[in-house]
Design an enzyme around this catalytic site. Structure first.
Site, mmCIF file in Angstrom:
data_model
loop_
_atom_site.group_PDB
_atom_site.id
_atom_site.type_symbol
_atom_site.label_atom_id
_atom_site.label_comp_id
_atom_site.label_asym_id
_atom_site.label_seq_id
_atom_site.Cartn_x
_atom_site.Cartn_y
_atom_site.Cartn_z
ATOM 1 N N HIS A 63 0.776 -1.056 0.064
ATOM 2 C CA HIS A 63 -0.055 -0.015 -0.002
ATOM 3 C C HIS A 63 0.988 1.428 0.028
ATOM 4 C CE1 HIS A 63 -2.267 2.988 2.276
ATOM 5 N NE2 HIS A 63 -3.123 2.981 1.206
ATOM 6 N N GLU A 66 2.044 1.663 -3.525
ATOM 7 C CA GLU A 66 1.044 2.366 -4.182
ATOM 8 C C GLU A 66 0.847 3.863 -4.245
ATOM 9 O OE1 GLU A 66 -3.358 3.837 -3.534
ATOM 10 O OE2 GLU A 66 -3.165 1.646 -2.880
ATOM 11 N N HIS A 67 1.196 4.570 -2.889
ATOM 12 C CA HIS A 67 1.015 5.809 -2.694
ATOM 13 C C HIS A 67 2.467 6.486 -3.411
ATOM 14 C CE1 HIS A 67 -2.041 6.907 0.750
ATOM 15 N NE2 HIS A 67 -2.132 5.673 0.248
#
Length: 454
Positions: A63, A66-67
Site C-alpha cells: 500500500h 502504491e502511494h
C-alpha cells in the site's frame, strides 16, 4: 417483475463483447475488451502483489508503494502526471488489496496513449525519492488512525481476522500494522518495487471504445521496451481445514455489541471442485440477497432477534477465504449475543437438512446474474472483473461462464456445502462488545477479556 418471471434464460443471453488477449515478449499480459457505446476507455494496470505477499515486519509495504507511485518518474515530477490527466478531464486512482495492486485511468479514447505512456514509465522508472517517502508515510499513518485505530468497528474486525485466518497471511491488514509502518525504510520500498513491479507480474486491462488493431501497437510502443525481470513465485494463502474452534472477545468503544461467525472455506482458486464455490455463493444469496432473503425476513422482521443480520462470502481470491455470518442483537428485546447466534445456527441447520425449494433458488440465481449483467453497463466494472480474476490466478473467460455455472447448481448442492463447511471445527466466533468504563475496570478487573484470547 417481468424479469423475475421470465427467469434465467433471458439474462444468460446477454451478448458477449469482443475480448482479445495477447502477451508481450517481456511477459506483460494484455486484455482488450471492446465496448463501443461511448467514446470512453478505462486503462488498468494490475500487479500481482498485495498484503498477503508481505513478510513479517513489512506489513503495509504494498500500500505504501502504491502511494509512492504518484511521486514522479523519469520524465515527470511528483504529482505532474495527475495534474496532466486532470487537465484532460480524466479520472485516475489506485487501490491495494490482499492479492493485488492496481492503477487506473478513465479517459476519452483519444487520450489513451497518454495514459499508457505514463503508466509504462512508472513501471520501470519510478523515482521513489526519500523525502517524498518520509512525508507520505506520515500521511499513511494518519490514514490508519482515521480508518482503523479511531474506528471501533474497523479495529475490531481487523483484530478478529488475526484469529479467523490461523495459517494464512490474509490475517495481515492491507494498510499494515502501525509498528511496521514506523520502521519501513525507503530501501525496503525500492527493493519491493524492483521485485514485484515486473512486466511478467502484471496484467494490462483496457476496456472501452477501442479495437485490438489500435491498442496493440500502442502497448508495444510504450511497454515493449521494458526489460523482462524475474517474476517471484506465488504461493496461494492456504488455511487449516479445521480441527479447532476459536473464540475471541474484543472490547472496543462501540455502543452496541455485535456477533461475527466466520468459517474457513475455499475460494474458486483453491477449491477441489468449482461447483462448491458457486454453491457457497448461492448459499450466501439464500441467506442474504435482498429484502426477501432469509436473514432479513426471518431474523430482522419475523422474530426481531436482530436489528441487522448479514452473510458474506468472497469467492474470487487467490487463497482460502471466509464465509461469514454477522449481526447486531435487538437491544429493544434485550437479545443476547448467544441468542442471536442460536438463531443464526437455526437457519444454518435448516439449510443443512432441507434444501431450498426451486422457486427460492431460482429467485436468488436470477438476482445474482441480473446484478452482474446490469453492472456491466460500466466499463470500469468490466475491467475490474477481468483484472481481479487474472490477478488471483483465474481466467477472465470465467466471466462468460459464470451465469451457466450458477444455473447448474441444484438445491441439494446448497445443503451439501452447508453441511461440509458451516461446521464448528471451521468456526471463529467473535463477540464485539462495548469497552467497560474505567470505574468498572477498577472494581472488577477479572471480568475483562483479553483481546484476541481463545
Amino acid at each position: 417483475i417481468v424479469l423475475l418471471l421470465t427467469g434465467l434464460p433471458a439474462l444468460a443471453q446477454e451478448p458477449r463483447q469482443p475480448t482479445h488477449e495477447f502477451h508481450l515478449d517481456n511477459g506483460l499480459k494484455v486484455i482488450v475488451r471492446e465496448d463501443h457505446r461511448a467514446p470512453v476507455v478505462v486503462s488498468q494496470l494490475w500487479y500481482r502483489v498485495g498484503s498477503s505477499h508481505e513478510p513479517t515486519g513489512q506489513t503495509g509495504i504494498s500500500h505504501a508503494l502504491e502511494h509512492m507511485m504518484f511521486k514522479g518518474s523519469e520524465n515527470l515530477e511528483p504529482g505532474e502526471a495527475s495534474k496532466l490527466l486532470g487537465s484532460l478531464g480524466a479520472q485516475e486512482n489506485a487501490f491495494t488489496s490482499r492479492d493485488y495492486t492496481a492503477y487506473y485511468q478513465v479517459l476519452s479514447r483519444e487520450q489513451l496513449p497518454i495514459a499508457l505512456e505514463m503508466e509504462a514509465e512508472r513501471m520501470h522508472s519510478a523515482r521513489l525519492p526519500e523525502d517524498e517517502f518520509l512525508r507520505e508515510m506520515e500521511v499513511i499513518k494518519e490514514e490508519r488512525r482515521l480508518r482503523v485505530d479511531d474506528n471501533p468497528n474497523s479495529l475490531a474486525y481487523e483484530r478478529f481476522l488475526t484469529q479467523a485466518h490461523m495459517a494464512s497471511p490474509y490475517r495481515q491488514p492491507v494498510i499494515g500494522w502501525m509498528h511496521d509502518l514506523e520502521r519501513l525504510t525507503i530501501d525496503n520500498l525500492r527493493t519491493w518495487y524492483r521485485t514485484w513491479y515486473q512486466p511478467g507480474n502484471a496484467t494490462l486491462v483496457i476496456v472501452g471504445d477501442v479495437s485490438l488493431e489500435e491498442v496493440r501497437p500502442l502497448v508495444e510502443t510504450y511497454f515493449g521496451p521494458i526489460p523482462a525481470g524475474e517474476v517471484p513465485p506465488h504461493k496461494a494463502p492456504l488455511e487449516l481445514p479445521g480441527g479447532a474452534q476459536r473464540n475471541v472477545t474484543i472490547d472496543v468503544d462501540v455502543q452496541l455489541p455485535s456477533l461475527i461467525l466466520s468459517f474457513n472455506v475455499p475460494s474458486l482458486s483453491t477449491a477441489a471442485d468449482a461447483w462448491e464455490v458457486h454453491a457457497l455463493r448461492l448459499l450466501e444469496g439464500v441467506l442474504d440477497a435482498g429484502y426477501s432473503s432469509r436473514l432479513p425476513s426471518r431474523l430482522e422482521r419475523e422474530s426481531a432477534v436482530a436489528t441487522s443480520a448479514y452473510a458474506s462470502y468472497s469467492a474470487f481470491t487467490r487463497g482460502d477465504t471466509l464465509f461469514t455470518l454477522s449481526g447486531l442483537p435487538n437491544p429493544a428485546r434485550e437479545v443476547t449475543l448467544e441468542e442471536l447466534e442460536a438463531a443464526l445456527w437455526e437457519q444454518i441447520e435448516e439449510l443443512k437438512n432441507n434444501p431450498p425449494d426451486s422457486a427460492e433458488l431460482t429467485r436468488v440465481k436470477t438476482q445474482l446474474i441480473a446484478e452482474d449483467v446490469y453492472a456491466r453497463d460500466s466499463i470500469t466494472h468490466q475491467a475490474n472483473l477481468i483484472g481481479q480474476l487474472e490477478s488471483v490466478g483465474l481466467s477472465w473467460q470465467l466471466i462468460e461462464q459464470d451465469a451457466a455455472a450458477l444455473e447448474a447448481i441444484t438445491p441439494e448442492q446448497i445443503s451439501t456445502v452447508a453441511r461440509r463447511y458451516l461446521v464448528p471445527t471451521r468456526l471463529t466466533r467473535g463477540h464485539i462488545v462495548p469497552r467497560p468504563a474505567v470505574a468498572d475496570l477498577e472494581q472488577a478487573p477479572e471480568a475483562i477479556t483479553t483481546e484476541g484470547a481463545n
